[in-house]
Write a protein that holds these residues in place. Structure first.
Motif, mmCIF file in Angstrom:
data_model
loop_
_atom_site.group_PDB
_atom_site.id
_atom_site.type_symbol
_atom_site.label_atom_id
_atom_site.label_comp_id
_atom_site.label_asym_id
_atom_site.label_seq_id
_atom_site.Cartn_x
_atom_site.Cartn_y
_atom_site.Cartn_z
ATOM 1 N N ASP A 194 -3.744 -19.258 0.916
ATOM 2 C CA ASP A 194 -2.625 -19.856 0.186
ATOM 3 C C ASP A 194 -1.663 -18.823 -0.398
ATOM 4 O OD1 ASP A 194 -3.634 -22.387 0.680
ATOM 5 O OD2 ASP A 194 -4.902 -22.352 -1.101
ATOM 6 N N ARG A 195 -1.985 -17.546 -0.294
ATOM 7 C CA ARG A 195 -1.134 -16.525 -0.882
ATOM 8 C C ARG A 195 0.030 -16.209 0.053
ATOM 9 N NH1 ARG A 195 -5.222 -11.830 -1.810
ATOM 10 N NH2 ARG A 195 -5.816 -12.581 0.238
ATOM 11 N N PRO A 196 1.215 -15.974 -0.498
ATOM 12 C CA PRO A 196 2.340 -15.628 0.370
ATOM 13 C C PRO A 196 2.171 -14.259 1.026
ATOM 14 C CG PRO A 196 2.967 -15.421 -1.943
ATOM 15 C CD PRO A 196 1.607 -16.056 -1.911
ATOM 16 N N PHE A 197 1.528 -13.324 0.328
ATOM 17 C CA PHE A 197 1.285 -11.994 0.901
ATOM 18 C C PHE A 197 0.218 -11.278 0.076
ATOM 19 C CE2 PHE A 197 4.957 -11.614 -1.953
ATOM 20 C CZ PHE A 197 4.506 -10.657 -2.838
ATOM 21 N N SER A 198 -0.246 -10.167 0.607
ATOM 22 C CA SER A 198 -1.231 -9.321 -0.063
ATOM 23 C C SER A 198 -0.594 -7.982 -0.391
ATOM 24 C CB SER A 198 -2.444 -9.075 0.843
ATOM 25 O OG SER A 198 -3.011 -10.286 1.249
ATOM 26 N N VAL A 199 -1.202 -7.267 -1.321
ATOM 27 C CA VAL A 199 -0.796 -5.896 -1.626
ATOM 28 C C VAL A 199 -1.935 -4.986 -1.186
ATOM 29 C CG1 VAL A 199 -0.207 -4.246 -3.424
ATOM 30 C CG2 VAL A 199 0.680 -6.583 -3.543
ATOM 31 N N VAL A 200 -1.639 -4.080 -0.267
ATOM 32 C CA VAL A 200 -2.645 -3.167 0.282
ATOM 33 C C VAL A 200 -2.319 -1.743 -0.158
ATOM 34 C CG1 VAL A 200 -3.692 -2.255 2.387
ATOM 35 C CG2 VAL A 200 -3.001 -4.660 2.280
ATOM 36 N N THR A 201 -3.339 -1.033 -0.608
ATOM 37 C CA THR A 201 -3.166 0.356 -1.059
ATOM 38 C C THR A 201 -4.134 1.269 -0.329
ATOM 39 O OG1 THR A 201 -2.604 -0.441 -3.284
ATOM 40 C CG2 THR A 201 -3.153 1.895 -3.067
ATOM 41 N N TRP A 202 -3.595 2.373 0.203
ATOM 42 C CA TRP A 202 -4.409 3.471 0.722
ATOM 43 C C TRP A 202 -4.121 4.672 -0.175
ATOM 44 C CZ3 TRP A 202 -7.963 3.490 4.671
ATOM 45 C CH2 TRP A 202 -8.010 2.343 5.477
ATOM 46 N N ASP A 203 -5.167 5.211 -0.795
ATOM 47 C CA ASP A 203 -4.981 6.285 -1.768
ATOM 48 C C ASP A 203 -6.004 7.393 -1.533
ATOM 49 O OD1 ASP A 203 -3.917 7.454 -4.288
ATOM 50 O OD2 ASP A 203 -5.928 7.025 -5.016
ATOM 51 N N PHE A 204 -5.497 8.623 -1.373
ATOM 52 C CA PHE A 204 -6.368 9.783 -1.172
ATOM 53 C C PHE A 204 -6.421 10.593 -2.455
ATOM 54 C CE2 PHE A 204 -6.793 14.279 0.508
ATOM 55 C CZ PHE A 204 -8.160 14.182 0.733
ATOM 56 N N ASN A 205 -7.624 10.766 -2.982
ATOM 57 C CA ASN A 205 -7.821 11.535 -4.213
ATOM 58 C C ASN A 205 -8.527 12.837 -3.854
ATOM 59 O OD1 ASN A 205 -8.451 12.572 -6.708
ATOM 60 N ND2 ASN A 205 -9.133 10.626 -7.575
ATOM 61 N N ASP A 206 -7.750 13.909 -3.691
ATOM 62 C CA ASP A 206 -8.341 15.189 -3.265
ATOM 63 C C ASP A 206 -8.933 15.985 -4.426
ATOM 64 O OD1 ASP A 206 -6.020 15.962 -4.463
ATOM 65 O OD2 ASP A 206 -5.212 17.050 -2.744
ATOM 66 N N THR A 207 -9.122 15.317 -5.563
ATOM 67 C CA THR A 207 -9.846 15.946 -6.674
ATOM 68 C C THR A 207 -11.166 15.221 -6.944
ATOM 69 O OG1 THR A 207 -8.735 14.582 -8.341
ATOM 70 C CG2 THR A 207 -7.690 16.670 -7.754
ATOM 71 N N LYS A 208 -11.407 14.139 -6.229
ATOM 72 C CA LYS A 208 -12.633 13.370 -6.439
ATOM 73 C C LYS A 208 -13.525 13.482 -5.213
ATOM 74 C CE LYS A 208 -14.361 8.948 -8.105
ATOM 75 N NZ LYS A 208 -14.022 7.588 -8.558
ATOM 76 N N GLU A 209 -14.603 14.239 -5.341
ATOM 77 C CA GLU A 209 -15.512 14.434 -4.213
ATOM 78 C C GLU A 209 -16.230 13.135 -3.867
ATOM 79 O OE1 GLU A 209 -18.192 17.678 -4.680
ATOM 80 O OE2 GLU A 209 -16.608 19.143 -5.034
ATOM 81 N N TYR A 210 -16.484 12.969 -2.578
ATOM 82 C CA TYR A 210 -17.203 11.790 -2.095
ATOM 83 C C TYR A 210 -18.694 12.013 -2.354
ATOM 84 C CZ TYR A 210 -18.520 7.995 1.097
ATOM 85 O OH TYR A 210 -19.034 6.849 1.639
#
Length: 199
Positions: free
Chosen positions: A87-103
């Motif tokens: 039912d939503r008209p659209f979504s908000v998608v985010t791709w974010d790279f944090n090169d200070t936060k180790e995996y």
């Protein structure tokens, strides 16, 4: 000591060393092959999701709605109807790279968090995915392939999105001559021409 016995010991010793060396090499090859398969599976999962999202930038937005919210080198946030049939008209998608936060789930010190998030309510548990990458960069290009400088003000000039990232194995495949860990590396670089940015 009998010369024949001494020769037998020498030949036997050399044969034993050869067998041990071969066994070590086979074991290393097996470990490397397993890491190769695991890394490629992680790589394919990331590329499939990323490519699906980027191609849909601006898809089925209401008139006058800008597709982009954030246009940065390490972060891209955009509007798109990525969920058909809701039912939503659209979504908000985010791709974010944090090169200070180790995996944290990886033993590779070069791995940092690349997060993909959409606007599904957090209670569903389906709004966030985290990937381990060593490098991630987004470039925003105009119709001639030149980088658009004045963003976000001139986002209407963006026609191409170029994404590059590097993914490494989570554990080393070997050590170099200096004793440093060597990780398998996969490199991705692709330019996208989302249909809804071409008008």
């Amino acid at each position: 000591m009998n010369m024949n016995i001494a020769t037998s010991f020498i030949v036997g010793g050399l044969l034993l060393i050869s067998i041990i060396t071969l066994n070590i090499q086979v074991s290393q090859f097996g470990n490397s092959s397993t890491l190769d398969i695991t890394t490629k599976q992680r790589f394919e999962t990331l590329t499939d999701l990323l490519e699906n999202d980027i191609r849909k930038i601006g898809q089925d937005l209401p008139g006058g709605t800008q597709p982009f919210i954030t246009l940065q080198e390490k972060t891209i946030r955009f509007r798109s109807d990525t969920f058909f049939g809701d039912d939503r008209p659209f979504s908000v998608v985010t791709w974010d790279f944090n090169d200070t936060k180790e995996y944290s789930a990886s033993s590779n010190p070069n791995d940092f968090e690349l997060t993909r998030q959409d606007n599904v309510p957090p209670a569903s548990g389906a709004n966030k995915e985290v990937f381990a990458v060593t490098h991630f960069k987004v470039s925003y290009l105009n119709h001639s392939g030149t980088e658009v400088a004045n963003l976000p003000a001139d986002q209407n000039l963006v026609r191409q999105i170029k994404i590059e990232f590097i993914m490494e194995s989570e554990v080393p495949v070997m050590q170099n001559a200096s004793g440093e860990n060597v990780y398998e590396q996969l490199v991705y670089s692709k330019s996208f021409y989302p249909p809804n940015l071409q008008f």
